[in-house]
Design a protein around this motif. Structure first.
Motif, short mmCIF file in Angstrom:
data_model
loop_
_atom_site.label_atom_id
_atom_site.label_comp_id
_atom_site.label_asym_id
_atom_site.label_seq_id
_atom_site.Cartn_x
_atom_site.Cartn_y
_atom_site.Cartn_z
N TYR B 45 0.72 -1.09 0.03
CA TYR B 45 -0.03 -0.01 0.08
C TYR B 45 0.93 1.02 -0.06
N ASP B 46 0.35 2.18 -0.87
CA ASP B 46 0.92 3.49 -0.49
C ASP B 46 0.28 4.28 0.54
N LEU B 47 0.86 5.38 1.10
CA LEU B 47 0.21 6.27 1.87
C LEU B 47 -0.03 7.82 1.23
N VAL B 48 -1.40 8.09 1.66
CA VAL B 48 -1.87 9.32 1.13
C VAL B 48 -2.09 10.11 2.21
N LEU B 49 -1.54 11.33 2.10
CA LEU B 49 -1.26 12.51 3.44
C LEU B 49 -1.90 13.61 2.91
N SER B 50 -3.02 14.19 3.66
CA SER B 50 -3.49 15.48 3.29
C SER B 50 -3.42 16.30 4.69
N ASP B 80 -10.17 15.03 0.70
CA ASP B 80 -8.78 14.99 -0.34
C ASP B 80 -8.45 13.46 -0.49
N LYS B 84 -8.28 10.92 -3.82
CA LYS B 84 -6.99 9.95 -4.33
C LYS B 84 -7.47 8.49 -4.27
N SER B 148 -0.66 0.14 -3.97
CA SER B 148 0.51 0.60 -4.42
C SER B 148 0.38 1.00 -5.90
N ALA B 151 -3.04 5.42 -6.57
CA ALA B 151 -3.57 6.67 -6.23
C ALA B 151 -4.09 7.25 -7.37
N VAL B 152 -5.03 8.03 -7.42
CA VAL B 152 -5.63 8.99 -8.48
C VAL B 152 -5.24 10.35 -8.26
N THR B 153 -4.64 10.64 -9.25
CA THR B 153 -4.12 12.17 -9.10
C THR B 153 -4.98 12.94 -10.05
N ARG B 154 -4.69 14.14 -10.20
CA ARG B 154 -5.26 15.02 -11.22
C ARG B 154 -5.23 15.01 -12.58
N ALA B 218 -9.03 12.82 -10.54
CA ALA B 218 -10.07 13.14 -9.74
C ALA B 218 -9.59 14.19 -8.71
N ASP B 220 -11.62 17.06 -5.03
CA ASP B 220 -12.61 17.50 -4.52
C ASP B 220 -13.06 18.63 -4.82
#
Lengths: 331, 331
Positions: B45-50, B80, B84, B148, B151-154, B218, B220
């Motif tokens: 897994y990757d981590l997503v931090l907001s 956020d 992702k 991993s 993650a969905v980016t813009r 994607a 928000d």
């Protein structure tokens, strides 16, 4: 705040982030465009996360140079990572700027971050930029890594362990008083030394990475030596004997503190040194000294941990003395 | 602030943390005693931090109930993570309380966090509590995980992709106006609905976890639909055709906005909905609808992405109309 406008005007939020913070961003920050960072942890490592806020007028002075404010903000968090034995990797930053903050102050703040990123080898992963009607408030989240299961907590110390501290104690607390206009007769180079100790903590980050090899418990000295020792003892359910004469004091600190009462008040209760207070089994003494020498960090054995669940302070003659524990409250 | 004191007085920092926040702490928080959290990431897994900050008087009103402020703070970050494709795991919190904040406000704030922790299945890992002389400022760092590389980016949208949005748009912006005393003639249940949409965002967290299965890009909807669509198009280097008549509006919103100009101004430029705007290849339409139904989330296809790098808005007759993009600036 509108978009565009003339070159001298404060840029809008997006332009400001582009100008100040994009140059600091690591690949995890996705160009600071995505409102979030994405980070692939290394297998075999735990993550250590620390989050500290500092406010204008409370944790730093409005007159402090902006690059030193940035470094303090980052370093108070790196100090927490170091005390866990972790290696810094990245950070996220919230800036709540007061309306009076000029652009050049912000730029100098970002420059300070850039210098420290390079010094401590980490990068900006994301964050947020807002305006507030009160004093400026910053919050920073630092992320580090430590081999899995090897994070050093406050709770692992045992009776008989040696009690150690890095660096020198008291300089930052005295530096704050000097910065506030006390100690008017202090010589310029001594003033500079003490104020710089207050403004720019020197957490032993490289030494901290080694902590899990020898420390049974650790924390950073942020609330004051006695208060932090209390925290360690309470978490580990031990007591401590602290040899006052072994507490490391800088030559400038010794020179500038004239009364005994004043000196020990600053040592016991002054905060903001951001050195590491740690416990280690007696048999690790040589290892501690060797690793400290390799990391170019001063370490001092200042006492030991005991069965009795209280903290006893011994004076220069080895006599127990009464001290009123009074840590510096950041609150 | 001194230690101890009578029961009615404000507790010191440590007592306050013990009282308000220890009940919220997960095991990663080490009892909130260690100034840091320790977290073992899951392999694969990757981590997503907001990290988002909110300030009194700017992102919430002093009169807002404290539990709704807590939920808003948490949810703007969960939004956020959802955008992702990440599943929330934990958060760190900085509270910079204004001197006027009473203890019962703080307690109600903590209660709001507790409710949302349970609803969204995450826990408190750490943070910091300070006092400031200005308005209260909160900062929250949310940590989530995503398989991993998923993650969905813009930046992944392509011309021809459908453009979708969850929930309804405009309610929060209208709710802010109502909370500020405008729209005096609004019926009580409509007022309650709109104000609650402003105060307590409803980010589609469960649906967000599925995003990486179908979304090419994607984000928000926090700055306003058109501004956020601009962000997505710029990052993906595409343009968009937006069918205004397909934008989902709530019955209450339609009822309470009387003029066309006012309605579309709020839809285009109002922020704070914290819904997800996403792109998906045309062949995923059925999948999107099925997954949204399973997650009990409304989704609407509101247009498509184009080669031409601009945003065209079509009215109900399919005619291109001029709109001045003017996102809500949180700065």
């Amino acid at each position: 705040m509108g978009r565009g406008g003339d070159a001298d005007a404060m840029p809008d939020e997006f332009s400001l982030i582009e100008r100040l913070f994009e140059p600091l961003a690591g690949p995890e920050g996705l160009g600071l465009k995505d409102d979030a960072a994405v980070f692939t942890p290394r297998v075999g490592y735990d993550l250590v996360l620390s989050k500290d806020a500092i406010a204008e007028g409370r944790h730093y002075l409005s007159s402090d140079p902006p690059d030193t404010v940035a470094k303090k903000l980052l370093r108070v968090n790196l100090s927490d990572l170091a005390a866990k034995g972790a290696t810094p990797r990245g950070y996220l930053l919230s800036c709540a700027w007061s309306a009076e903050t000029p652009l050049d102050w912000m730029q100098a703040f970002a420059d300070g971050l850039e210098e420290d990123q390079s010094k401590f080898d980490l990068s900006l992963w994301g964050g947020d930029t807002i305006r507030v009607s009160g004093p400026t408030v910053f919050s920073l989240t630092a992320i580090g890594e430590v081999p899995s299961g090897r994070a050093v907590t406050r709770s692992g110390a045992a009776p008989g362990d040696d009690l150690w501290v890095t660096g020198t104690i008291g300089d930052a607390a005295l530096g704050l008083l000097v910065a506030q206009g006390e100690y008017a007769g202090t010589e310029p180079e001594d003033r500079d030394y003490l104020i710089s100790r207050y403004r720019i903590p020197q957490p032993p980050v490289a030494f901290g990475k080694q902590l899990s090899g020898f420390a049974s418990a650790a924390l950073d000295v942020s609330d004051g030596l006695l208060a932090d020792l209390d925290h360690l003892c309470a978490a580990s359910q031990v007591g401590a004997r602290l040899d006052r004469s072994a507490i490391p004091l800088s030559p400038v600190f010794k020179k500038c503190t004239t009364s005994t009462e004043e000196r020990w008040g600053l040592v016991y209760g002054g905060g903001d040194d951001y050195q590491i207070l740690f416990a280690a089994p007696r048999e690790k003494q040589e290892r501690v000294v060797d690793l400290a020498r390799a990391a170019n960090v001063q370490v001092s054995c200042i006492g030991c941990l005991t069965e009795a669940q209280d903290v006893v302070v011994l004076d220069e003659a080895g006599q127990s003395i009464d001290v009123a524990p009074a840590g510096f409250s950041h609150f």
